[in-house]
Scaffold this active site. Sequence first.
Site, PDB file in Angstrom:
ATOM      1  N   SER A 132      26.932  36.300  46.847  1.00 16.15           N
ATOM      2  CA  SER A 132      25.685  37.057  46.942  1.00 16.15           C
ATOM      3  C   SER A 132      25.394  37.751  45.610  1.00 16.15           C
ATOM      4  O   SER A 132      24.241  37.947  45.246  1.00 16.15           O
ATOM      5  CB  SER A 132      25.744  38.074  48.083  1.00 16.15           C
ATOM      6  N   SER A 133      26.448  38.092  44.865  1.00 19.34           N
ATOM      7  CA  SER A 133      26.210  38.779  43.580  1.00 19.34           C
ATOM      8  C   SER A 133      25.551  37.832  42.577  1.00 19.34           C
ATOM      9  O   SER A 133      24.578  38.199  41.924  1.00 19.34           O
ATOM     10  CB  SER A 133      27.501  39.373  43.013  1.00 19.34           C
TER      11      SER A 133
ATOM     12  N   THR B 213      39.530  27.961  38.594  1.00 20.81           N
ATOM     13  CA  THR B 213      39.648  27.076  37.427  1.00 20.81           C
ATOM     14  C   THR B 213      38.544  27.359  36.409  1.00 20.81           C
ATOM     15  O   THR B 213      38.634  26.921  35.267  1.00 20.81           O
ATOM     16  CB  THR B 213      39.520  25.589  37.842  1.00 20.81           C
ATOM     17  N   ASP B 214      37.519  28.102  36.839  1.00 21.63           N
ATOM     18  CA  ASP B 214      36.322  28.182  35.972  1.00 21.63           C
ATOM     19  C   ASP B 214      36.525  29.097  34.768  1.00 21.63           C
ATOM     20  O   ASP B 214      35.773  29.008  33.808  1.00 21.63           O
ATOM     21  CB  ASP B 214      35.066  28.552  36.765  1.00 21.63           C
TER      22      ASP B 214
ATOM     23  N   GLY C 201      29.864  40.022  49.704  1.00 27.69           N
ATOM     24  CA  GLY C 201      31.292  40.231  49.481  1.00 27.69           C
ATOM     25  C   GLY C 201      32.166  39.268  50.256  1.00 27.69           C
ATOM     26  O   GLY C 201      33.303  39.576  50.595  1.00 27.69           O
TER      27      GLY C 201
ATOM     28  N   TYR D  95      41.586  40.185  40.741  1.00 29.90           N
ATOM     29  CA  TYR D  95      40.966  39.016  40.110  1.00 29.90           C
ATOM     30  C   TYR D  95      41.257  39.030  38.608  1.00 29.90           C
ATOM     31  O   TYR D  95      41.734  38.042  38.031  1.00 29.90           O
ATOM     32  CB  TYR D  95      39.449  39.079  40.355  1.00 29.90           C
TER      33      TYR D  95
ATOM     34  N   GLU E  93      27.483  40.292  34.762  1.00 27.07           N
ATOM     35  CA  GLU E  93      28.556  40.630  35.718  1.00 27.07           C
ATOM     36  C   GLU E  93      29.836  40.999  34.961  1.00 27.07           C
ATOM     37  O   GLU E  93      30.543  41.930  35.329  1.00 27.07           O
ATOM     38  CB  GLU E  93      28.810  39.477  36.698  1.00 27.07           C
TER      39      GLU E  93
ATOM     40  N   LEU F 296      30.594  33.901  49.091  1.00 23.21           N
ATOM     41  CA  LEU F 296      29.476  32.949  49.004  1.00 23.21           C
ATOM     42  C   LEU F 296      28.528  33.358  47.878  1.00 23.21           C
ATOM     43  O   LEU F 296      27.415  32.885  47.774  1.00 23.21           O
ATOM     44  CB  LEU F 296      28.725  32.866  50.337  1.00 23.21           C
TER      45      LEU F 296
ATOM     46  N   ASP G  53      29.877  30.565  39.691  1.00 28.32           N
ATOM     47  CA  ASP G  53      28.950  31.083  40.710  1.00 28.32           C
ATOM     48  C   ASP G  53      27.506  31.029  40.230  1.00 28.32           C
ATOM     49  O   ASP G  53      26.626  30.513  40.905  1.00 28.32           O
ATOM     50  CB  ASP G  53      29.310  32.526  41.066  1.00 28.32           C
TER      51      ASP G  53
HETATM   52  P1  ADP Z   1      30.067  37.990  46.770  1.00 29.77           P
HETATM   53  O1  ADP Z   1      29.431  37.658  45.468  1.00 29.77           O
HETATM   54  O2  ADP Z   1      31.201  37.098  47.117  1.00 29.77           O
HETATM   55  O3  ADP Z   1      29.099  38.089  47.899  1.00 29.77           O
HETATM   56  P2  ADP Z   1      30.588  40.459  45.400  1.00 29.77           P
HETATM   57  O4  ADP Z   1      31.467  41.610  45.729  1.00 29.77           O
HETATM   58  O5  ADP Z   1      30.755  39.767  44.106  1.00 29.77           O
HETATM   59  O6  ADP Z   1      30.708  39.443  46.612  1.00 29.77           O
HETATM   60  O7  ADP Z   1      29.076  40.931  45.461  1.00 29.77           O
HETATM   61  C1  ADP Z   1      28.577  41.677  46.559  1.00 29.77           C
HETATM   62  C2  ADP Z   1      27.692  42.803  46.044  1.00 29.77           C
HETATM   63  O8  ADP Z   1      26.443  42.279  45.548  1.00 29.77           O
HETATM   64  C3  ADP Z   1      27.286  43.774  47.124  1.00 29.77           C
HETATM   65  O9  ADP Z   1      28.271  44.761  47.316  1.00 29.77           O
HETATM   66  C4  ADP Z   1      25.996  44.358  46.555  1.00 29.77           C
HETATM   67  O10 ADP Z   1      26.277  45.351  45.596  1.00 29.77           O
HETATM   68  C5  ADP Z   1      25.388  43.183  45.827  1.00 29.77           C
HETATM   69  N1  ADP Z   1      24.396  42.484  46.692  1.00 29.77           N
HETATM   70  C6  ADP Z   1      24.352  41.163  46.963  1.00 29.77           C
HETATM   71  N2  ADP Z   1      23.317  40.862  47.781  1.00 29.77           N
HETATM   72  C7  ADP Z   1      22.675  42.027  48.032  1.00 29.77           C
HETATM   73  C8  ADP Z   1      21.541  42.394  48.824  1.00 29.77           C
HETATM   74  N3  ADP Z   1      20.843  41.498  49.528  1.00 29.77           N
HETATM   75  N4  ADP Z   1      21.193  43.707  48.836  1.00 29.77           N
HETATM   76  C9  ADP Z   1      21.885  44.623  48.139  1.00 29.77           C
HETATM   77  N5  ADP Z   1      22.959  44.332  47.397  1.00 29.77           N
HETATM   78  C10 ADP Z   1      23.370  43.062  47.337  1.00 29.77           C
HETATM   79 MG    MG Z   2      30.376  37.768  43.562  1.00 32.67          MG
END
Ligand code: ADP
Ligand code: MG
Length: 393
Positions: free
Chosen positions: A135-136, A40-41, A130, A230, A168, A133, A180
């Site tokens: 991480s990006s 929705t964002d 990935g 996406y 991003e 949650l 996010d």
């Molecule tokens: P999500 O955001 O759901 O975790 P994404 O595909 O959007 O998945 O982002 C994941 C990417 O972010 C990884 O493939 C990597 O490139 C980068 N990333 C996130 N955390 C780290 C980390 N601790 N070390 C290296 N790369 C990271």
């Molecule tokens: Mg992400």
Amino acid sequence: MIDQEMKKAVLDSFEKVYGKNENVKAYFAPGRVNLIGEHTDYNGGHVFPCALTIGTYGAAAKRNDKKVRFYSVNQEKFGVYEANLEDALNPSEAAGWVNYPLGVIWAFEKRGMKLDAGFDMVIYGNIPNGSGLSSSASLEVLTGFILRDLYGFDVTNQDLALIGQYSENNFNGCNCGIMDQFAVAMGKENNAIFLDTADLSFEYAPIKLDGAKIIVANTNKKHKLTDSQYNARRSMCEEALSILQKKLDIKGLGDLSIEEFEANKGLLTDPDMQKKAKHAVYENQRTIEAVKVLKDGDIARFGELMRQSHESLRDDYDVTGVELDTLAEEAWKIPGVIGSRMTGGGFGGCTVSIVKDEAIENFKKTVGENYLKKIGYEATFYTVEIGAGPEVI
Ligand code: ADP
Ligand code: MG
């Protein structure tokens, strides 16, 4: 809640990789889980995420020259990435994960904030990459937070969210919405964020789950949220919006009530497009109701809305897949599960469930066994806690 072992590990790694540096500082930015309000964002709708106590730890120090160096403990094999600031600010395959921090530097420069010197940085995350949650976003906001601290840039946490999203979208090629980065940058302990993505107005909503916990279950499906899928959903919604705008005065699908959508959906003659727009409208209304019932203490209804959200993402938005469906559908069968749904972009990644304390063991065991039987590999379960935004640690 800062994990002292993670902090020590990222600082130790900094010293090992770059040598002793008395100016090094340690930082943390959380990951996030979205409780309801998915896809929705970027449709001008509402979302309801919260920051987590797991996330990305960083150690960084400014340099005297124009060099930038990056190292991730999670990607040891990739090694140290080194570049000159002047030539580093283009996306490249060779930069791998470093495209995220480079994109943030680039986005600061786009806003007129240029780095007068380089820096050394190490990161170490305890959040699965990935998996939905974020991480990006955690990495982007961490980088922005570090830049603000090292260079004294005058930006708010909300700016850090916008800068992260901009990088991003425009440096890393994923047209994600603002949820996010906003959830990561604006996190507050024990609170979820009820955010209207149409104007970024928001309020914190305390999450008091007496006798229940938030459980995240990772499908462990290997790569899935392809940016192309996406982005395809996103363009379909944009097309639906532009058709509806010929008749209605709206800025986003989030402006539509269910009645308005039902009265006008005939304008969307492509059935697939109509389904995508339907999800955007209904999911937004579900999110508004979910926050209301939570305030009223009706957690059972909140759980029902989580289920409806998943069903809509499965049947109309088409972003779940057999792994997420199995985790959610198996969860719904377990007594003591208040609600369960996929969270994040979909196509794999994680589900989020609210489970009564006394049911957690049975939930993990039964859902875990049935998932393994059907999918052929294991899911991973985490009990998560709602944490605060980025900080110097
Ligand atoms: P999500 O955001 O759901 O975790 P994404 O595909 O959007 O998945 O982002 C994941 C990417 O972010 C990884 O493939 C990597 O490139 C980068 N990333 C996130 N955390 C780290 C980390 N601790 N070390 C290296 N790369 C990271
Ligand atoms: Mg992400």
